[in-house]
Design a protein around this motif. Structure first.
Motif, PDB file in Angstrom:
ATOM      1  N   PHE A   1       0.795  -1.072   0.039  1.00 52.36           N
ATOM      2  CA  PHE A   1       0.001  -0.048  -0.016  1.00 52.36           C
ATOM      3  C   PHE A   1       0.978   1.198   0.144  1.00 52.36           C
ATOM      4  O   PHE A   1       0.680   2.258  -0.755  1.00 52.36           O
ATOM      5  CB  PHE A   1      -1.005  -0.038   1.290  1.00 52.36           C
ATOM      6  CG  PHE A   1      -1.956   1.149   1.224  1.00 52.36           C
ATOM      7  CD1 PHE A   1      -2.865   1.045   0.382  1.00 52.36           C
ATOM      8  CD2 PHE A   1      -1.673   2.009   2.395  1.00 52.36           C
ATOM      9  CE1 PHE A   1      -3.666   2.536   0.365  1.00 52.36           C
ATOM     10  CE2 PHE A   1      -2.762   3.166   2.436  1.00 52.36           C
ATOM     11  CZ  PHE A   1      -3.520   3.466   1.565  1.00 52.36           C
ATOM     12  N   ILE A   2       2.014   1.122   0.634  1.00 48.19           N
ATOM     13  CA  ILE A   2       2.747   2.315   0.987  1.00 48.19           C
ATOM     14  C   ILE A   2       3.370   2.705  -0.357  1.00 48.19           C
ATOM     15  O   ILE A   2       3.880   3.626  -0.865  1.00 48.19           O
ATOM     16  CB  ILE A   2       3.761   2.218   2.172  1.00 48.19           C
ATOM     17  CG1 ILE A   2       2.815   2.693   3.418  1.00 48.19           C
ATOM     18  CG2 ILE A   2       5.098   3.065   1.911  1.00 48.19           C
ATOM     19  CD1 ILE A   2       3.661   2.577   4.755  1.00 48.19           C
ATOM     20  N   ASP A   3       3.945   1.608  -1.025  1.00 50.28           N
ATOM     21  CA  ASP A   3       4.505   1.782  -2.568  1.00 50.28           C
ATOM     22  C   ASP A   3       3.349   2.366  -3.538  1.00 50.28           C
ATOM     23  O   ASP A   3       3.916   3.367  -4.147  1.00 50.28           O
ATOM     24  CB  ASP A   3       4.680   0.412  -3.049  1.00 50.28           C
ATOM     25  CG  ASP A   3       6.190  -0.131  -2.870  1.00 50.28           C
ATOM     26  OD1 ASP A   3       7.028   0.776  -2.146  1.00 50.28           O
ATOM     27  OD2 ASP A   3       6.589  -1.253  -2.889  1.00 50.28           O
ATOM     28  N   GLU A   4       2.218   2.033  -3.103  1.00 49.42           N
ATOM     29  CA  GLU A   4       1.251   2.776  -4.131  1.00 49.42           C
ATOM     30  C   GLU A   4       1.099   4.086  -3.760  1.00 49.42           C
ATOM     31  O   GLU A   4       1.261   4.988  -4.715  1.00 49.42           O
ATOM     32  CB  GLU A   4      -0.126   1.911  -3.929  1.00 49.42           C
ATOM     33  CG  GLU A   4      -0.475   0.929  -4.738  1.00 49.42           C
ATOM     34  CD  GLU A   4      -1.860   0.285  -4.416  1.00 49.42           C
ATOM     35  OE1 GLU A   4      -2.741   1.179  -4.207  1.00 49.42           O
ATOM     36  OE2 GLU A   4      -2.013  -0.820  -4.011  1.00 49.42           O
ATOM     37  N   LEU A   5       1.218   4.424  -2.380  1.00 47.36           N
ATOM     38  CA  LEU A   5       1.106   5.602  -2.098  1.00 47.36           C
ATOM     39  C   LEU A   5       2.285   6.664  -2.751  1.00 47.36           C
ATOM     40  O   LEU A   5       2.334   7.727  -3.184  1.00 47.36           O
ATOM     41  CB  LEU A   5       1.026   6.117  -0.685  1.00 47.36           C
ATOM     42  CG  LEU A   5      -0.277   5.685   0.014  1.00 47.36           C
ATOM     43  CD1 LEU A   5      -0.322   6.106   1.441  1.00 47.36           C
ATOM     44  CD2 LEU A   5      -1.665   6.149  -0.493  1.00 47.36           C
ATOM     45  N   GLN A   6       3.386   6.177  -2.654  1.00 44.74           N
ATOM     46  CA  GLN A   6       4.642   6.677  -3.001  1.00 44.74           C
ATOM     47  C   GLN A   6       4.617   6.971  -4.503  1.00 44.74           C
ATOM     48  O   GLN A   6       5.096   7.970  -5.059  1.00 44.74           O
ATOM     49  CB  GLN A   6       5.945   5.763  -2.657  1.00 44.74           C
ATOM     50  CG  GLN A   6       6.106   6.047  -1.105  1.00 44.74           C
ATOM     51  CD  GLN A   6       7.362   5.092  -0.643  1.00 44.74           C
ATOM     52  OE1 GLN A   6       7.735   4.149  -1.504  1.00 44.74           O
ATOM     53  NE2 GLN A   6       7.559   5.035   0.537  1.00 44.74           N
ATOM     54  N   LEU A   7       4.233   6.013  -5.206  1.00 38.80           N
ATOM     55  CA  LEU A   7       3.909   6.015  -6.721  1.00 38.80           C
ATOM     56  C   LEU A   7       2.886   7.220  -7.076  1.00 38.80           C
ATOM     57  O   LEU A   7       3.094   8.156  -7.750  1.00 38.80           O
ATOM     58  CB  LEU A   7       3.517   4.568  -7.451  1.00 38.80           C
ATOM     59  CG  LEU A   7       4.720   3.594  -7.580  1.00 38.80           C
ATOM     60  CD1 LEU A   7       3.744   2.683  -8.018  1.00 38.80           C
ATOM     61  CD2 LEU A   7       5.683   4.295  -8.159  1.00 38.80           C
ATOM     62  N   GLY A   8       1.782   7.402  -6.112  1.00 36.90           N
ATOM     63  CA  GLY A   8       0.841   8.515  -6.400  1.00 36.90           C
ATOM     64  C   GLY A   8       1.659   9.786  -6.245  1.00 36.90           C
ATOM     65  O   GLY A   8       1.411  10.756  -6.945  1.00 36.90           O
ATOM     66  N   LEU A   9       2.414   9.970  -5.286  1.00 38.64           N
ATOM     67  CA  LEU A   9       3.151  11.208  -5.158  1.00 38.64           C
ATOM     68  C   LEU A   9       4.005  11.450  -6.096  1.00 38.64           C
ATOM     69  O   LEU A   9       4.419  12.631  -6.489  1.00 38.64           O
ATOM     70  CB  LEU A   9       4.214  11.195  -3.632  1.00 38.64           C
ATOM     71  CG  LEU A   9       3.341  10.784  -2.497  1.00 38.64           C
ATOM     72  CD1 LEU A   9       3.961  10.915  -1.175  1.00 38.64           C
ATOM     73  CD2 LEU A   9       2.400  12.435  -2.198  1.00 38.64           C
ATOM     74  N   ALA A  10       4.777  10.431  -6.630  1.00 41.74           N
ATOM     75  CA  ALA A  10       5.775  10.699  -7.620  1.00 41.74           C
ATOM     76  C   ALA A  10       4.812  11.171  -8.884  1.00 41.74           C
ATOM     77  O   ALA A  10       5.617  12.104  -9.720  1.00 41.74           O
ATOM     78  CB  ALA A  10       6.351   9.427  -8.061  1.00 41.74           C
TER      79      ALA A  10
END
Lengths: 311, 485
Positions: A285-294
């Motif tokens: 999930f955190i990976d997803e959030l980080q991709l969203g920020l990117a």
């Protein structure tokens, strides 16, 4: 406002925030290692993984010995995450916009860079580390405060806030990730210490007191996650940072694409159910959030810093 | 008493403040009296106050090296001002206006009919060898047919008291910010002196510059977009670029911030999108301005800028190609240029100059080389010069060869003894040589000269080199109303 100037302000803010957050990350792990039983400790490898710089790290280092990792995190000039390098880049960016930022802010940035550089040795060992990290965190906070209190709150300030908040949201997810790493199933022996560990996460984000006041719950996993991810009013919470960025975007022209993307990421984090956020899910999930920020970063950069006619 | 004018030695020199030992010139009398009454301690205090003021403002003077920290390039500043009486200044001012007017006519003529060559006043062969003549500029009509909008002319005074123009800087002259800052420092430190004397102000320069630039705008809009184009933070004059932009409320841009679109207009890249630019005060040299036309390697310029300028969609100050009128051989023709275009006698003289391109002059120079200064046409900053009286026989012979081989490239001038002014050395005063760089602004409908200019002083005893890189410093320049003195 010139795109180049806006971009320099944005990156200056990101790098100052990054230096502060790397210091916080180092503090949370240092404290964890003190609190947890010596057997089964993961040491410093997870930090390198969480920062996504494993390959780069292994280019010049063989093992994850504490001093080696600390050296890398504090002073490696080729690492995008090291404190020294972040401050150097913050200073580079600040230098070209000295007519935009107040002089005192420039002097503080320059001063923080100089001190961080001069005392770099003291952060390697555990003895001087607390003071060194505290100095970085307070120095960065001082700059943030000076800018908030003296800089013109015009479009330039919007870019400053966006840079700071995107970086902050990103690092908050990474700090949460430190926990998810050594709570993976194969480290079951850590379970009894779980709550202590969540407490130290909160403390590393200066969020323990704020958690107590807001949540009125004892420290445990679902509530801490809820607080750090969804709390609107806590400045280092993921959702709060998103709202800050959105607020800035509202002042800017041609903001539709960025706002839409931001809303998507916001919805994702609000819908997340802590119950399903078990260790491995949390990590994904955190990976997803980080991709969203990117992605948000990419859209901001494309909309405001790059011009097709100039490419 | 720390400063005793009686023991200040001016024999054989022209001093700007002191006529003969113990006797100040009328316009400097009040200042000298004031300084004489200062104790050692007060002098120390004033010096420290000036240093403090410079340090405080001086953060902005600082130039940064890529590698490490800061190198403070702040010029040493001497707190004793240089004084010129207003009555004399008015004449100098008129002379400068006349000169710049004629130079602009000359540049415009060279890029059009070249009548001055056709009429045999200026040899066409000189133009062929000029490194600053830009054939890309032929036939272009800049607004008001003005090319050199901002000119910095270096003036020196010889021991007989006469002022001469030593050279004209028509490309990207710098130093005006030091003139403005020097005055700010003096006003902070010597408030009482400014209260009691009639010292003419200098601080309207940025608004005059703004008005002049705005008058060049190709679009008739109320607030034209004016930008200052800088090579960037590593340029030694970056502080001045930032300072002037800030003072004018103009955007400070680098080449990468600008783009020329298909419509041949110049745009800034902003967060709002493309934004049209009307006037560019460029502090980038010709050769780096536009990689399409000049140096293709240049990353400092803007591709297509010359197209936009030719189309009349943007104004450039100074216009590319203006430098053709500031080489040393052209300089030697300025008196003829003034007579030719304006039908007037020059009001301010050139340093007497022998042009080696003329046979008679050349023979004189070759014969008297031991007494003369020999300068090449296209070098600046004192490079490639021969100072005859100080040179060895071998060096003189070498220069004779150079002159015979390429006479067009050399001029000869007598060695001047630059005037001096009292300068603090410790807590005492000693004479030091100086020059003066006023700035002349020329727009379509007006010509303005700074009140005074930047006084540069050679701080080393006996030296006449005023450049900041070689032990030079600066002083505030006072134009004092001498009516009734």
């Amino acid at each position: 406002m010139l795109s180049r100037v806006a971009e320099n302000i944005y990156w200056m803010a990101r790098y100052i925030e990054r230096a502060e957050n790397t210091a916080r990350l180092i503090m949370v792990n240092t404290n964890l290692l003190l609190d947890l039983p010596k057997a089964g400790q993961l040491g410093w490898q997870p930090i390198i993984e969480i920062l996504g710089c494993e390959a780069h790290y292994l280019e010049s280092n063989q093992d994850y010995d504490e001093r080696t990792v600390l050296k890398y995190l504090i002073s490696d000039t080729s690492s995008a995450n090291s404190i020294y390098h972040s401050l150097q880049l913050a200073r580079e960016n600040a230098r070209t916009i000295r007519d935009i930022i107040p002089r005192e802010a420039w002097e503080r940035i320059n001063g923080l860079y100089n001190t961080a550089k001069a005392t770099v040795q003291s952060g390697y060992g555990r003895k001087g580390r607390f003071d060194y990290m505290q100095n970085i965190i307070l120095g960065a906070q001082t700059i943030t405060g000076l800018l908030a209190g003296t800089m013109l709150h015009d479009m330039g300030y919007d870019f400053l806030k966006m840079g700071r908040n995107l970086e902050r949201a990103d690092m908050t997810t990474r700090i949460i990730d430190v926990r998810s790493a050594d709570l993976l199933p194969e480290h079951e022996m850590m379970t009894p210490f779980e709550n202590i560990q969540w407490m130290s996460v909160l403390k590393s984000l200066s969020g323990y007191q704020m958690y107590r006041r807001t949540m009125q719950e004892r420290v445990n996993r679902p509530f801490v996650l809820k607080f750090l991810l969804k709390e609107k009013k806590f400045p280092r919470a993921f959702f709060h940072a998103l709202l800050e960025v959105k607020d800035c975007l509202k002042h800017l022209p041609r903001n539709e694409e960025a706002i839409e993307l931001l809303n998507d990421v916001g919805k994702k984090v609000l819908r997340a159910d802590q119950a399903i956020l078990q260790q491995e899910e949390l990590h994904r999930f955190i990976d997803e959030l980080q991709l969203g920020l990117a992605d948000i970063h990419k859209v901001i950069s494309k909309t405001y810093f790059r011009h097709p006619v100039a490419e | 008493m720390a400063i005793r004018w009686g023991s200040y030695k001016v024999r054989g020199l022209y001093d700007e403040l002191i006529r003969v030992a113990g006797k100040p010139r009328p316009a400097a009398a009040a200042l000298c009296q004031y300084l004489r009454n200062l104790s050692d301690r007060e002098i120390e205090e004033y010096k420290a106050a000036a240093e403090m003021a410079i340090h405080l403002m001086g953060v902005t003077f600082t130039v940064y090296s890529e590698e490490e920290g800061s190198i403070d390039r702040a010029w040493p500043f001497d707190i004793i001002p240089r004084i010129i009486p207003k009555s004399e200044w008015m004449q100098i001012e008129n002379g400068l206006k006349q000169r710049v007017l004629a130079l602009n006519r000359f540049i415009d003529d060279l890029y059009h009919e070249q009548q001055i060559i056709g009429d045999g006043v200026f040899p066409g062969s000189l133009l062929k060898n000029s490194v600053n003549f830009r054939k890309q500029c032929i036939g272009i009509d800049p607004p008001g047919r003005i090319w050199a909008h901002i000119c910095g002319s270096d003036l020196v005074r010889d021991k007989d008291g006469a002022m001469y123009v030593l050279e004209d800087n028509l490309r990207v002259p710098s130093g005006v910010s030091y003139m403005l800052e020097n005055r700010l420092v003096m006003k902070r430190v010597f408030t009482d002196l400014f209260e009691n004397q009639n010292i003419l102000p200098v601080d309207d320069y940025p608004s005059q510059l703004y008005d002049m630039l705005a008058a060049l705008s190709p679009r008739a809009v109320e607030k034209p977009e004016i930008v200052v184009l800088t090579p960037g933070i590593y340029n030694s004059a970056y502080f001045e670029h930032a300072y002037l932009a800030q003072q004018m409320g103009a955007e400070l841009v680098e080449g990468r911030d600008l783009v020329v679109d298909k419509d041949n207009c110049v745009y800034m890249l902003t967060v709002e999108g493309l934004s049209r630019v009307d006037v560019i005060y460029r502090r980038v040299d010709d050769m780096f301005l536009d990689p399409e036309v000049f140096n293709p390697e240049s990353a400092l310029g803007v591709a297509g800028l010359m197209r936009a300028w030719k189309a009349g969609n943007v104004a450039l100050a100074n216009a590319p190609g203006s430098g053709v009128a500031d080489d040393k051989v052209v300089y030697s023709f300025v008196p003829e240029i003034i007579r030719y275009y304006l039908n007037e006698e020059p009001q301010i003289g050139n340093v007497p100059t022998w042009k080696c391109v003329n046979k008679e002059d050349r023979e004189y120079v070759l014969e008297h080389i031991a007494e003369l200064v020999i300068k090449p046409a296209n070098e600046s900053g004192g490079y490639g010069m021969l100072i005859g009286p100080q040179a060895t026989q071998k060096e003189r012979e070498h220069f004779k060869k150079l002159i015979r081989k390429d006479p067009r490239n050399y001029i000869g001038q007598p060695l001047l003894t630059l005037s001096t002014a009292p300068t603090l050395v410790g807590n005492r005063v000693e004479p030091r040589h100086l020059d003066l760089r006023p700035f002349i602004l020329t727009g379509p409908d007006s010509v303005q000269v700074t009140t005074g200019g930047l006084t540069r002083v050679a701080l080393r005893k006996g030296s006449t080199v005023v450049n900041s890189s070689q032990g030079g410093g600066s002083k505030d320049t006072w134009i004092v109303d001498d009516e009734g003195l």
